[in-house]
Each structure stands twice: as C-alpha cells, then as structure tokens.
Enzyme design. Structure first.
Site, PDB file in Angstrom:
ATOM      1  N   TRP A 272      -7.555  -6.550   5.882  1.00  0.00           N
ATOM      2  CA  TRP A 272      -5.952  -7.098   5.711  1.00  0.00           C
ATOM      3  C   TRP A 272      -5.826  -8.115   6.614  1.00  0.00           C
ATOM      4  O   TRP A 272      -6.441  -8.176   7.733  1.00  0.00           O
ATOM      5  CB  TRP A 272      -5.242  -5.986   5.774  1.00  0.00           C
TER       6      TRP A 272
ATOM      7  N   THR B 113      -8.514   0.221   6.939  1.00  0.00           N
ATOM      8  CA  THR B 113      -7.185   0.626   5.922  1.00  0.00           C
ATOM      9  C   THR B 113      -6.065   0.588   6.594  1.00  0.00           C
ATOM     10  O   THR B 113      -5.810   0.455   8.090  1.00  0.00           O
ATOM     11  CB  THR B 113      -7.435   2.132   5.741  1.00  0.00           C
TER      12      THR B 113
ATOM     13  N   CYS C  14       0.850  -1.209  -0.038  1.00  0.00           N
ATOM     14  CA  CYS C  14       0.019  -0.097   0.050  1.00  0.00           C
ATOM     15  C   CYS C  14       0.827   1.453   0.140  1.00  0.00           C
ATOM     16  O   CYS C  14       1.656   1.463   0.725  1.00  0.00           O
ATOM     17  CB  CYS C  14      -0.886  -0.086   1.065  1.00  0.00           C
TER      18      CYS C  14
ATOM     19  N   TYR D 186      -5.609   6.790  -8.832  1.00  0.00           N
ATOM     20  CA  TYR D 186      -6.861   6.109  -8.534  1.00  0.00           C
ATOM     21  C   TYR D 186      -8.194   6.671  -9.095  1.00  0.00           C
ATOM     22  O   TYR D 186      -8.898   5.677  -9.704  1.00  0.00           O
ATOM     23  CB  TYR D 186      -7.020   5.818  -6.882  1.00  0.00           C
TER      24      TYR D 186
END
Length: 340
Positions: A84, A118, A51, A182
């Site tokens: 995650w 996140t 990330c 993005y």
C-alpha cells in the site's frame, strides 16, 4: 514487470482460494507483555478506506473515541504487489511516519518481510516499526486493553458476558461471509466457486433469520460482531455482487439485511467511515486478473443507504449506556452521499 504481476495475482487456476492468516501477532496491552504498552500518541493506525478488514479498525477507533490516542494514516485505494502507498498525502508520504510505502514499516521490523503487507497495521511511531497487522485482535484490544483512553460514553463493544456468543458468531461470519465473498471471487475452479457461493448465501439467509426479530447480532447493543459483518455488507452491491460473482441477490434485495445494514450505516461511526469511490477503485483496479480492463463501474447509486430502515421498532440500545461518537475530525471525513 508486467502490469498484472505488478499488481499481484489473486486467482490460482484450478485451486480453491485460501487466505494467508499468518500475521504479526504482537499485541499492545496494559501490561506490555509483548513489549508494547498502551500509550497515547505512540502508535499510528494505517488503514485504507477501501479494505473491509481495515475498515473495522477505523469504526472501532471512532466508536471508542481513540482518535486522540491513536493517529490514523490513510493509504490510497490501490496498491501493487509490493505494498500500500500513501499516494493521497502530499509528496506521497505519510505525514507522521515519513514513508512512501507501508512496506517500509514492515521492513523496519523484519528486513525482507516475506508475507503480505496488509492493512490494518499499527506502527510504532518512534521506531517506525510495524507492531501488528493481526486485524481480528486489533479491534478486540481496542475494546479491552485501551479502556483507560476511551472517550466518556464509549460503548462496550465486547461485553464480557457475551464474548462466547460473539466469538461464535464472528467465527462463522468470517468463514462464510467476510472471507466467503473472497472464496467465491478468487476461486480458481467452477466447483470451488459454486461451493463458496452456496455457503455464502446459506449464511446470509441464516443471518437474515437471526436478525428478523433482533436489531443487533448479539445482545441489544452494537458489538464487535456487528462491526465485522457491516464492512462486508457495505461492499456487497458495489463490489461483491458483480466483481466477485456473488449474484444470487443484491443486498438491496435481502430486506432484513438491507435494513440492518442501513441502520448501522446511519449510526455515527459506521457510514461516516465508508468511501464507496475508494472501495470500487480498489477492487476493480487492483484485481487485474479478474478485471483486466481496469474499468471501474459507475454504479450503483448509493443514496439508498440514507433511506428509512424501521429497525428502531425492534428496540435495542445502539450504544448501550454510552453515547454516539462526535463527528469525524478534520482530515478524516469521507465524501458525503448525495441523495438523488
């Protein structure tokens, strides 16, 4: 549950991509204003190698020498719609937090936490609760609130006299580049894609011009601004050029930015946090609505990152009055690049 739904949906047909920027905004500060004091050994930074937002925090932690103060948890490169996962660790559990999914730390803080799970996220080890996932503030606080625990020779990544300029540069780089890739990649319409594409490359051209005669983005040393731009540039050819259709140029075809990126990559604390294999697996496997086959590309050859860049001729002092960080500690290394 279908495989696509399990991994999450990233493109809304006909819609422009809008990032959810509502994060847990608690801060860890000297005065513990939010109830979280700066304290060595209390917190764990959970930051996936894949990330770019998490990568910033890992670089900052390395440069400032906060490894002893803040431990590092590393999820694997892929996740599903839930969270995650710590699939790289023995038994699939983080060895410090004892959890299989980062989601568990969010739920410990707020049961049925409704927003995205996140990284980066900082978790309070004693309670198992997430403290914050506010990624822009995390690195600023590392630089300004954790100074008593910085290593000897740590650079000043957010110099007070340059903060206004750094903030200004960071704002446009986030809007047009960090998030701009993005906005192109997750665009749900041709019009929104082309708008993001044009804005991205206009900003990259602006950055190329800015960096033609100066080694770093703001001032003559590495700052927060360089960290934030670098993590996008490091992923550009491996992911954004093809997967996100940001294909006017490769990074290797933009001479100034390519040299700038190589300069940083070869600086201790930057390239030694980059794992191209994990980066590619994350984007090409997780974004199944963009890449439904799940095939991960074999290229590009990353060995060019180690070639001479010539940027030292512009002067500058990468660490200012400080020194480079020590090599990554055992267990935190990334695979070395193989020079062909």
């Amino acid at each position: 549950m279908s495989e696509q739904h399990a991994k999450g949906t990233y493109v809304e047909p006909g819609q422009e991509y809008t990032r959810d920027t509502n994060y847990i905004e608690d801060r860890i500060t000297r005065d513990a204003a939010d109830g979280w004091p700066v304290e060595s050994g209390r917190y764990r930074l959970v930051a996936a190698r894949a990330c770019p937002w998490a990568n910033r925090s890992v670089i900052s932690r390395r440069l400032l020498g906060l490894e002893d103060a803040i431990s590092l948890g590393l999820p694997g490169p892929t996740h599903d719609a839930r969270s995650w996962t710590f699939d790289l660790d023995p038994d699939g559990r983080d060895p410090v937090l004892g959890i299989e999914r980062l989601q568990e730390a969010f739920f410990a803080r707020t049961p049925d936490y409704p927003r995205g799970i996140t990284v980066p996220a900082i978790v309070d080890v004693p309670s198992g609760k997430v403290v914050t996932n506010d990624f822009p503030q995390i690195t600023l606080d590392f630089a300004t609130e954790w100074t008593d625990l910085h290593r000897d020779g740590a650079p000043d990544l957010y110099p007070e006299h340059l903060r206004a300029e750094i903030d200004e540069v960071n704002a446009v780089v986030f809007r047009d580049v960090n998030n701009g890739v993005y906005r192109a990649g997750f665009a749900g319409s041709q019009k929104s894609y082309e708008r993001a594409y044009r804005t991205l490359f206009e900003r990259l051209d602006w950055l190329s011009e800015r960096l033609t005669d100066q080694r770093f983005l703001v001032g003559d040393t590495i700052t927060e601004a360089d960290i934030r731009l670098f993590t996008t540039l490091a992923r550009f050819d491996a992911v954004y050029h093809g997967h996100f259709k940001c294909n006017r140029n490769k990074l290797t075809e933009m001479p100034v930015l390519w040299a700038y990126a190589r300069d940083l990559f070869q600086t201790p604390g930057f390239g030694d946090t980059i794992d191209f294999d994990q980066i590619k697996k994350h984007y090409y496997i997780v974004h199944s609505d963009i890449n439904p086959t799940g095939i991960v590309p074999a290229g590009p050859d990353p060995s060019g990152w180690l070639t001479a860049h010539g940027r030292e001729q512009l002067g500058g002092r990468p660490f200012g009055d400080g020194t480079p960080p020590a090599p990554p500690r055992a267990g935190e290394e990334v695979p070395p690049l193989v020079v062909s």
